[in-house]
Design a protein around this motif. Structure first.
Motif, short mmCIF file in Angstrom:
data_model
loop_
_atom_site.label_atom_id
_atom_site.label_comp_id
_atom_site.label_asym_id
_atom_site.label_seq_id
_atom_site.Cartn_x
_atom_site.Cartn_y
_atom_site.Cartn_z
N THR A 178 43.82 44.73 39.44
CA THR A 178 43.64 43.40 38.84
C THR A 178 44.79 42.50 39.28
O THR A 178 45.94 42.93 39.36
N THR A 220 41.30 38.08 39.54
CA THR A 220 40.51 38.81 40.52
C THR A 220 40.64 40.29 40.21
O THR A 220 41.76 40.83 40.22
N THR A 221 39.54 40.95 39.93
CA THR A 221 39.62 42.34 39.48
C THR A 221 38.44 43.17 39.96
O THR A 221 37.34 42.66 40.16
N ASN A 230 36.22 38.38 36.61
CA ASN A 230 36.74 37.47 37.62
C ASN A 230 36.61 36.03 37.09
O ASN A 230 35.50 35.60 36.75
#
Length: 214
Positions: free
Chosen positions: A99, A137-138, A145
């Motif tokens: 993440t 952002t993951t 996201n």
């Protein structure tokens, strides 16, 4: 002659000005998660994720000086490299996720009340509003996201030192308390629900150059 010197140096602190600066940007992402499965388990988890990077800023404003009391209105636009990264490895099922949180850019408006201590030196405070782009952002299925603008209250202190009739250097320290980022995810296979709240807090230390147009 002292009166003429005072007028000359005062023009560095009063009137229309523009400038730019660079410095350290530290962001703390306080993450609070509520994970539950009906009639099975109910868990609350809290962690702090942080990142430190470099930011650049451009600003413009107008300052007014009355005797030694100062007041300015200022707008700014910033770009930052600060990113916070975390990872999770689950060995039983051989599953890994990562993440990344970041505040990529921001813009704001501030009021700067201050006091001119000497002919060359001005101390000021900062009270204002900052709006930043928060990005998540993951690859973790329990997170989301996100790309969202969040507003926050900016406050701080600074000192401006005149080096010529029109040019000054300034050292500015400020903090920004942004509004919370909230979202929920559902694991359909296990019917597990995760409610997540992220509270970004930013700390900025800027060394800037100010050019005054009088």
């Amino acid at each position: 002659s002292s009166s003429l010197l005072f007028i000359a140096v005062s023009t560095t602190h009063a009137g229309l000005y523009v400038g730019g600066g660079v410095g350290s940007d530290t962001v703390d992402f306080k993450q609070s998660s509520h994970i539950y499965q009906l009639a099975n388990f109910n868990v609350i988890n809290q962690v702090h994720l942080s990142g430190t990077g470099v930011f650049g800023t451009l600003f413009a404003g107008y300052g007014y000086l009355n005797n030694k009391f100062y007041l300015a209105g200022e707008i700014n636009g910033d770009l930052s490299s600060t990113t916070s990264k975390s990872s999770n490895v689950e060995f039983v099922n051989k599953n890994a996720s990562s993440t990344e949180y970041k505040i990529k850019n921001s813009f704001g408006i501030s009021a700067l009340p201050g006091y001119q201590l000497s002919l060359n030196t001005l101390f000021y405070g900062r009270l204002g509003y900052e709006n930043a782009l928060f990005k998540s952002t993951t690859s973790d299925v329990s997170l989301a996201n996100i790309s969202s603008h969040k507003g926050g209250f900016r406050y701080g202190l600074g000192v401006k030192q005149a080096v010529s009739e029109r040019v000054a250097l300034r050292l500015d320290y400020s903090r920004v308390e942004y509004s919370k980022v909230q979202f929920s995810t559902l694991d359909r296979l296990s019917t597990t629900i995760k409610d997540t709240t992220i509270s970004p807090r930013q700390q900025l230390v800027e060394l800037g150059v100010v050019v005054n147009f009088g």
